[in-house]
Motif scaffolding. Structure first.
Motif, PDB file in Angstrom:
ATOM      1  N   CYS A   8       8.958  26.566 -10.863  1.00  0.00           N
ATOM      2  CA  CYS A   8       7.623  27.069 -10.162  1.00  0.00           C
ATOM      3  C   CYS A   8       6.495  26.338 -10.605  1.00  0.00           C
ATOM      4  O   CYS A   8       5.998  26.458 -11.711  1.00  0.00           O
ATOM      5  CB  CYS A   8       7.602  28.480 -10.016  1.00  0.00           C
ATOM      6  N   ARG A   9       5.880  25.575  -9.680  1.00  0.00           N
ATOM      7  CA  ARG A   9       4.411  25.008  -9.996  1.00  0.00           C
ATOM      8  C   ARG A   9       3.652  25.554  -9.234  1.00  0.00           C
ATOM      9  O   ARG A   9       3.846  26.641  -8.311  1.00  0.00           O
ATOM     10  CB  ARG A   9       4.507  23.579  -9.771  1.00  0.00           C
ATOM     11  N   HIS A  35       1.689  34.024   0.472  1.00  0.00           N
ATOM     12  CA  HIS A  35       2.356  33.925   1.703  1.00  0.00           C
ATOM     13  C   HIS A  35       3.248  32.341   1.619  1.00  0.00           C
ATOM     14  O   HIS A  35       4.284  32.347   1.924  1.00  0.00           O
ATOM     15  CB  HIS A  35       1.495  33.813   2.995  1.00  0.00           C
ATOM     16  N   THR A  36       2.247  31.169   1.317  1.00  0.00           N
ATOM     17  CA  THR A  36       2.795  29.885   1.520  1.00  0.00           C
ATOM     18  C   THR A  36       3.229  29.296   0.333  1.00  0.00           C
ATOM     19  O   THR A  36       2.582  29.480  -0.752  1.00  0.00           O
ATOM     20  CB  THR A  36       1.807  29.111   2.005  1.00  0.00           C
ATOM     21  N   ILE A  37       4.407  28.573   0.369  1.00  0.00           N
ATOM     22  CA  ILE A  37       5.060  27.658  -0.475  1.00  0.00           C
ATOM     23  C   ILE A  37       5.383  26.561  -0.064  1.00  0.00           C
ATOM     24  O   ILE A  37       5.889  26.492   1.288  1.00  0.00           O
ATOM     25  CB  ILE A  37       6.147  28.450  -1.348  1.00  0.00           C
ATOM     26  N   ASN A  69      15.447  21.813  -7.240  1.00  0.00           N
ATOM     27  CA  ASN A  69      15.114  23.417  -7.442  1.00  0.00           C
ATOM     28  C   ASN A  69      13.486  23.447  -7.853  1.00  0.00           C
ATOM     29  O   ASN A  69      13.328  24.025  -9.009  1.00  0.00           O
ATOM     30  CB  ASN A  69      16.001  23.792  -8.427  1.00  0.00           C
ATOM     31  N   VAL A  70      12.399  23.131  -7.039  1.00  0.00           N
ATOM     32  CA  VAL A  70      11.240  22.965  -7.443  1.00  0.00           C
ATOM     33  C   VAL A  70      10.416  23.505  -6.404  1.00  0.00           C
ATOM     34  O   VAL A  70      10.602  23.337  -5.294  1.00  0.00           O
ATOM     35  CB  VAL A  70      10.414  21.708  -7.743  1.00  0.00           C
ATOM     36  N   GLY A  85       0.096  28.336 -13.684  1.00  0.00           N
ATOM     37  CA  GLY A  85       0.595  27.507 -14.581  1.00  0.00           C
ATOM     38  C   GLY A  85       2.026  27.132 -14.050  1.00  0.00           C
ATOM     39  O   GLY A  85       2.384  27.131 -12.914  1.00  0.00           O
ATOM     40  N   ARG A  86       2.940  26.534 -14.846  1.00  0.00           N
ATOM     41  CA  ARG A  86       4.228  26.262 -14.382  1.00  0.00           C
ATOM     42  C   ARG A  86       5.330  27.086 -14.923  1.00  0.00           C
ATOM     43  O   ARG A  86       5.114  27.313 -16.267  1.00  0.00           O
ATOM     44  CB  ARG A  86       4.588  24.778 -14.913  1.00  0.00           C
ATOM     45  N   GLN A  87       6.096  27.853 -14.438  1.00  0.00           N
ATOM     46  CA  GLN A  87       7.245  28.623 -14.814  1.00  0.00           C
ATOM     47  C   GLN A  87       8.602  28.606 -14.424  1.00  0.00           C
ATOM     48  O   GLN A  87       8.614  27.930 -13.426  1.00  0.00           O
ATOM     49  CB  GLN A  87       6.592  30.093 -14.589  1.00  0.00           C
ATOM     50  N   LYS A  88       9.429  29.124 -15.022  1.00  0.00           N
ATOM     51  CA  LYS A  88      10.765  29.225 -14.335  1.00  0.00           C
ATOM     52  C   LYS A  88      10.949  30.587 -13.927  1.00  0.00           C
ATOM     53  O   LYS A  88      10.619  31.513 -14.722  1.00  0.00           O
ATOM     54  CB  LYS A  88      11.913  28.986 -15.424  1.00  0.00           C
ATOM     55  N   ILE A  89      11.301  30.646 -12.562  1.00  0.00           N
ATOM     56  CA  ILE A  89      11.455  31.996 -11.957  1.00  0.00           C
ATOM     57  C   ILE A  89      12.589  32.267 -11.214  1.00  0.00           C
ATOM     58  O   ILE A  89      13.223  31.397 -10.891  1.00  0.00           O
ATOM     59  CB  ILE A  89       9.924  32.311 -11.124  1.00  0.00           C
TER      60      ILE A  89
END
Length: 95
Positions: A8-9, A35-37, A69-70, A85-89
């Motif tokens: 996840c960015r 709401h938006t990705i 998978n981003v 930041g950037r995470q794994k979720i």
């Protein structure tokens, strides 16, 4: 509800994050925080709904760097985006 791990960015509507200021999403909507990705349409088609940390988001955008998978979560400000930041979720598909 299927679950999968995503890289996840984050982004906002600023020139640093998007290369331009403001603008519409690929779905021609105004992006909204919470709401938006953005996602790879081969993984999550446009208008797909997913739950992340108890918030339901809608895929309304794509991006050159959003492959596989981003996902990119939209934030209102650059500061909020940097803080996230950037995470794994875990991402849960919403029917």
């Amino acid at each position: 509800m299927p679950v999968f791990l995503q890289s996840c960015r984050r982004h906002c509507g600023c020139e640093k994050c998007c290369g331009l200021k403001g603008g519409l999403t690929k779905a021609e909507k105004i992006p909204k925080a919470g709401h938006t990705i953005a996602a790879d349409p081969e993984v999550l088609p446009m208008e797909s709904k997913v739950e992340i940390n108890d918030i339901v988001y809608v895929v309304e955008d794509t991006g050159k760097l959003v492959k596989g998978n981003v996902i990119d979560i939209y934030f209102n400000t650059h500061e909020e985006a940097v803080r996230f930041g950037r995470q794994k979720i875990n991402v849960y598909l919403v029917p």
